[in-house]
Design an enzyme around this catalytic site. Structure first.
Site, PDB file in Angstrom:
ATOM      1  N   SER A 149       0.842  -1.196   0.000  1.00 58.35           N
ATOM      2  CA  SER A 149       0.000   0.000   0.000  1.00 58.35           C
ATOM      3  C   SER A 149       0.877   1.246   0.000  1.00 58.35           C
ATOM      4  O   SER A 149       2.002   1.232   0.520  1.00 58.35           O
ATOM      5  CB  SER A 149      -0.851  -0.020   1.269  1.00 58.35           C
ATOM      6  OG  SER A 149      -1.440   1.230   1.495  1.00 58.35           O
ATOM      7  N   TYR A 186      -1.659  -1.070  10.935  1.00 62.11           N
ATOM      8  CA  TYR A 186      -1.957  -1.615   9.603  1.00 62.11           C
ATOM      9  C   TYR A 186      -0.791  -1.317   8.656  1.00 62.11           C
ATOM     10  O   TYR A 186      -0.289  -2.201   7.960  1.00 62.11           O
ATOM     11  CB  TYR A 186      -3.262  -1.021   9.052  1.00 62.11           C
ATOM     12  CG  TYR A 186      -3.441  -1.264   7.564  1.00 62.11           C
ATOM     13  CD1 TYR A 186      -3.767  -2.524   7.089  1.00 62.11           C
ATOM     14  CD2 TYR A 186      -3.265  -0.228   6.639  1.00 62.11           C
ATOM     15  CE1 TYR A 186      -3.904  -2.754   5.723  1.00 62.11           C
ATOM     16  CE2 TYR A 186      -3.402  -0.453   5.278  1.00 62.11           C
ATOM     17  CZ  TYR A 186      -3.724  -1.722   4.826  1.00 62.11           C
ATOM     18  OH  TYR A 186      -3.839  -1.946   3.469  1.00 62.11           O
ATOM     19  N   LYS A 190       2.194  -3.811   6.533  1.00 54.05           N
ATOM     20  CA  LYS A 190       2.592  -3.792   5.117  1.00 54.05           C
ATOM     21  C   LYS A 190       4.111  -3.602   5.017  1.00 54.05           C
ATOM     22  O   LYS A 190       4.796  -4.275   4.250  1.00 54.05           O
ATOM     23  CB  LYS A 190       1.872  -2.668   4.367  1.00 54.05           C
ATOM     24  CG  LYS A 190       0.364  -2.868   4.247  1.00 54.05           C
ATOM     25  CD  LYS A 190       0.027  -4.104   3.447  1.00 54.05           C
ATOM     26  CE  LYS A 190      -1.460  -4.375   3.379  1.00 54.05           C
ATOM     27  NZ  LYS A 190      -1.781  -5.717   2.883  1.00 54.05           N
TER      28      LYS A 190
END
Ligand code: NAD
Ligand code: UD1
Length: 337
Positions: A124, A148, A152
């Protein structure tokens, strides 16, 4: 030979499967339906007229994943499975680290055991450091501001290290910007559970009457109209990026991080206006305070994707608004109808 799609019942996974099947690829899916419905896969089969094998299971179950690879002669993996709600990751960080990291570790372990060498990973734009300058190129500094994002970041590092230690591996870290829209058929689309966090689903739900109004999070950013600017990307363009990434991975080894975006930024108010114009509907909105953690502007330099993958987004902001609304208006309650 087939491509294993983890999290294939989800928003991006379902669109990518359509694209892969249309290109003549064989796919096999694993999903635990934690954030999706089997209905999405039923519709993918209906839409494409093709059947494929689906395993209801957890990617963290390493032995199951290895068995799926062996039973289906898997040659590449596209790894979408993971939790993705930023706010929830702040409240429940361990849930995020556990699912998002263990799934990737067990997948890599199973790949090495089963002799599967190619992996396309859903990363992302959130991995870029907050103060990087736009447009973002892949070699900008990385750093995250929520669990989050760190999952990644850490997954990228895990995959890079695995490639370093196993020269037969070929991995592509795809850094998506803001995927929106839906398949033009209106049969599959984004189906967020509860109140949407992201802009486009919120606009669609406001237009269909599920929400009273949109709150624009701040109008004092350093942008052309004061509202936040992002790089919105049609999910069908994103799906094609995955098909190209699989072809790219087949011809090489090593690990590459590649942005998938359009390279153009639109503000919140640009999107509201484009949505109203494309669909002839009115979006009620109010200006509210900034959302913590939001940036003024965030958009990609997508030239590496064009250079390495031969991929370029072709769909316009009007296409994104029209297709997003087509899905929402045909499925006001998503797959639950
Ligand atoms: P999604 O939630 O719609 O799809 C993820 C799928 O994975 C769901 O079907 C869910 O049930 C499944 N899943 C989750 N954990 C699993 C597990 N342990 N085992 C098996 N299945 C599991 O999300 P999406 O929008 O399609 O995103 C796909 C990927 O792309 C995610 O990794 C997400 O973090 C990443 N991503 C998404 C966006 C976005 O804006 N949608 C942006 C950047 C990156
Ligand atoms: C968010 C996540 C990011 C994730 C990305 C894609 C945060 C802080 N960031 O990014 O980690 O990778 O989604 O899933 O959650 N907006 C409104 N009103 C709304 C919703 C959004 O004004 O109700 C604005 C936001 O302030 C932003 C823009 O719309 O300026 C886009 O928001 P969103 O769709 O949530 O995406 P990102 O902020 O890019």
């Amino acid at each position: 030979m087939s491509i294993l799609v983890t999290g294939g019942a989800g928003y991006i996974g379902s669109h990518t499967i359509v694209c892969l099947l249309e290109k003549g690829e064989d796919v096999v899916v694993i999903d635990n339906y934690d954030n999706s419905s089997p209905e999405a896969l039923r519709r993918v089969m209906q839409l494409t007229g093709k059947e494929f094998k689906v395993y209801e299971g957890d990617v963290c179950d390493r032995d199951l994943v290895e068995r799926i690879m062996r039973e289906n002669n898997v040659e590449s993996v596209i790894h979408f499975a993971g939790h993705k709600a930023v706010g929830e990751s702040v409240e429940k960080p361990l849930k995020y680290y556990k699912n998002n990291l263990i799934s990737t570790l067990s997948l890599l372990d199973a790949m090495l055991a089963a002799g599967v060498n190619r992996l396309i990973f859903s990363s992302s734009a959130t991995v870029y450091y907050k103060e990087d300058t736009v447009p973002l190129t892949e070699d900008e500094r990385l750093g995250c501001i929520n669990p989050y994002g760190w999952t990644k970041f850490m997954n990228e590092q895990i995959i890079r290290d695995a490639c370093q230690a196993n020269p037969s591996l070929s991995c592509v870290l795809l850094r998506y910007f803001n995927p929106v829209g839906a398949h033009p058929s209106g049969m599959i689309g984004e189906d967020p559970s509860g109140i949407p966090n992201n802009l486009m689903p919120y606009i669609c739900q406001t237009a269909v009457g599920l929400r009273d109004h949109l709150t624009v999070f701040g109008n004092d950013y350093k942008t052309h109209d004061g509202t936040g600017v992002r790089d919105y990307l049609h999910v069908c363009d994103l799906a094609e990026g995955h098909a190209k990434a699989v072809s790219f991975a087949r011809g090489r080894t090593g690990c590459e991080a590649i942005n998938l975006g359009t390279g153009t930024g639109y503000s919140v108010l640009d999107i509201v206006k484009a949505f109203e114009k494309a669909n002839g509907v009115k979006i009620n909105y109010v200006i509210g305070p900034r959302r913590p953690g939001d940036l003024d502007e965030n958009y990609s330099d997508p030239s590496k994707a064009e250079r390495l993958l031969g991929w370029k987004a072709t769909r316009t902001i009007e296409d994104m608004c029209r297709d997003g609304w087509n899905w929402q208006s045909k499925n006001p309650r998503g797959y639950r109808a």
